[in-house]
Design a protein around this motif. Structure first.
Motif, short mmCIF file in Angstrom:
data_model
loop_
_atom_site.label_atom_id
_atom_site.label_comp_id
_atom_site.label_asym_id
_atom_site.label_seq_id
_atom_site.Cartn_x
_atom_site.Cartn_y
_atom_site.Cartn_z
N ILE A 344 -18.22 1.96 2.56
CA ILE A 344 -19.73 1.68 2.65
C ILE A 344 -20.34 2.74 1.90
CG2 ILE A 344 -21.55 1.63 4.28
CD1 ILE A 344 -19.85 0.27 6.56
N ALA A 345 -19.75 4.09 2.24
CA ALA A 345 -20.73 5.29 1.78
C ALA A 345 -20.15 5.14 0.31
CB ALA A 345 -19.91 6.38 2.46
N LYS A 346 -19.10 5.09 -0.20
CA LYS A 346 -18.79 5.26 -1.57
C LYS A 346 -19.59 4.10 -2.32
CE LYS A 346 -14.19 5.27 -1.52
NZ LYS A 346 -12.72 5.64 -2.12
N ALA A 347 -19.49 2.81 -1.89
CA ALA A 347 -19.86 1.69 -2.71
C ALA A 347 -21.48 1.78 -2.68
CB ALA A 347 -19.43 0.27 -2.09
N LEU A 348 -22.22 2.18 -1.51
CA LEU A 348 -23.82 2.11 -1.77
C LEU A 348 -24.26 3.26 -2.51
CD1 LEU A 348 -24.35 0.41 1.74
CD2 LEU A 348 -24.20 -0.48 -0.36
N ASN A 349 -23.63 4.42 -2.47
CA ASN A 349 -23.85 5.50 -3.21
C ASN A 349 -23.83 5.13 -4.74
OD1 ASN A 349 -24.82 7.63 -1.93
ND2 ASN A 349 -23.23 8.58 -0.96
#
Length: 418
Positions: A344-349
């Motif tokens: 989640i963190a990697k993709a949305l960032n």
């Protein structure tokens, strides 16, 4: 002005450009939103420090973590330590120097970084640790590793459903590509592109990004052919309808080998005994869309230079709108939960999404939601662990590393005042 190396390290750690309202810094600081972020950002800082202290306490005297057969298990806590607030851009701490020596000593002549199987997975994770150091001495090993990952695309002929993708790699790797290995390889290749493109080291091979994007798209549930809104636009572990036998379209010289299903991770006897590579779990991991693969899929499309307006990215965002949660890995429950959190963190960032539009018309502050959830799950000793051992998530070293990396993405992408 940031130097190129420091700029790269900031990107790796999760800095993104967030919109700033036309107010004075003092006015923004006084806003309730800024105060809300200021508080949780301090909690995140403390949790990261405590988590890295836990990992440091578990390091072996030779600088490694976990099984030496899998250098990725050392690279994960190394990367978590190097991306910590206050560490970015600074020299390697003494306690990590042996860890970096171990990673480099695990590199083979073909550029791969592994000791026992899972060559692509280990190489990708180790590349991220080397990149996090920002040390020019690691440029050549990184380029060799990058070339190895790029070469993995050559294992599949254009008529194969796996064409453009990357599998486990190595002589014992299965004759298939999957989205998990591909997404991690694309991440390492993407963030090392500056080394290949600046000309200092001569001509370098480049990934066929168009083919990679096409493979990733084949792992996506086509909204036009999917009636179930919870599935439409989501991503699967492998292309729809593919089987290991579909790898018969391999290019000459590639070798078949063991079969592993699901997200990438260390495949030991314990994993296999628990069904890590059994057909039933392979089917579960490839026949339906689920959370961690959907975020990994969208991240991969962003790395392939597809913007947020691309229909495939938009379809993924609609899946997220219908399935958004931080309580479970949608479609998998508690299996691969912490891999999901990091995804989640990697993709949305990567997509520079601040507020995620949901199906009910509301917006989710995913940074706050995810950070709040992860903070609530930290153990007293600073660790995190999953009660479900699928993909080795009952190992607190792996899970703590995943979680710290997710929190660092969040911490470094929250600008105060906002």
């Amino acid at each position: 002005m940031k130097t190129p190396v420091l700029t790269l390290l900031c990107l790796l750690a999760g800095f993104v450009s967030l919109p700033v309202a036309a107010q004075s810094p003092q006015d923004e600081w006084l806003s309730s939103e800024a105060a809300r972020y200021a508080s949780i950002r301090q909690e995140i800082f403390h949790a990261i420090h405590k988590g890295n202290s836990y990992l440091k306490s578990k390091q072996a005297t030779d600088g490694t973590w976990g099984e030496a057969a899998y250098p990725a298990m050392t690279a994960l806590p190394v990367t978590a330590a190097m991306r910590a607030p206050g560490q970015i851009g600074k020299p390697i701490p003494d306690y990590l120097k042996k860890s970096y020596e171990f990673i480099l000593n695990s590199q083979k002549e073909d550029g791969s970084i592994f000791n026992m199987g899972l060559a692509s997975y280990n190489t990708s994770v180790c590349m991220m640790a080397l990149l996090a150091a920002g040390n020019p001495a690691y440029d050549q090993p990184l380029l060799k590793a990058r070339a190895f990952l790029i070469k993995q695309q050559e294992h599949f002929a254009p008529d194969s459903p796996y064409y453009g993708g990357i599998g486990y790699g190595g002589a014992d790797g299965p004759p298939i590509a999957d989205l998990s290995n591909t997404s991690m390889a694309l991440e390492a290749i993407y963030y090392s592109r500056h080394l290949a493109q600046d000309g200092r080291y001569g001509p370098q091979p480049e990934l066929n990004w168009e083919a990679a994007a096409a493979f990733v798209a084949r792992c996506q549930q086509d909204p036009a052919k999917t009636q179930d809104l919870t599935q439409a636009g989501g991503f699967m572990y492998r292309p729809a309808g593919s089987t290991p036998q579909a790898g018969a379209g391999r290019r000459r010289g590639s070798k078949p080998g063991i079969r592993n299903g699901g997200q990438s991770g260390p495949a030991t006897k314990r994993n296999r005994d628990e069904g890590y590579g059994r057909g039933r779990q392979q089917a579960t991991a490839s026949a339906a869309a689920y959370g961690s693969m959907t975020y990994a899929g969208m991240q991969s499309l962003i790395y392939a230079n597809l913007g947020k307006n691309d229909q495939r990215v938009q379809a993924a965002l609609r899946w997220m709108a219908n399935n958004y949660t931080v309580e479970e890995n949608p479609g998998m429950g508690d299996q691969g939960l912490y891999y999901y959190y990091q995804a989640i963190a990697k993709a949305l960032n990567a997509a520079q999404i601040d507020m995620l539009n949901l199906a009910d018309g509301t917006q989710a502050d995913w940074r706050y939601d995810l950070a709040d959830k992860l903070l609530s799950l930290q153990k007293a000793d600073g660790s995190w662990v999953n009660t479900n051992n699928r993909w080795w998530e009952a190992d607190p070293i792996i899970v703590t590393s995943y979680t710290i990396l997710a929190l660092e993405q969040i911490y470094n992408s929250i600008l105060i005042p906002k």
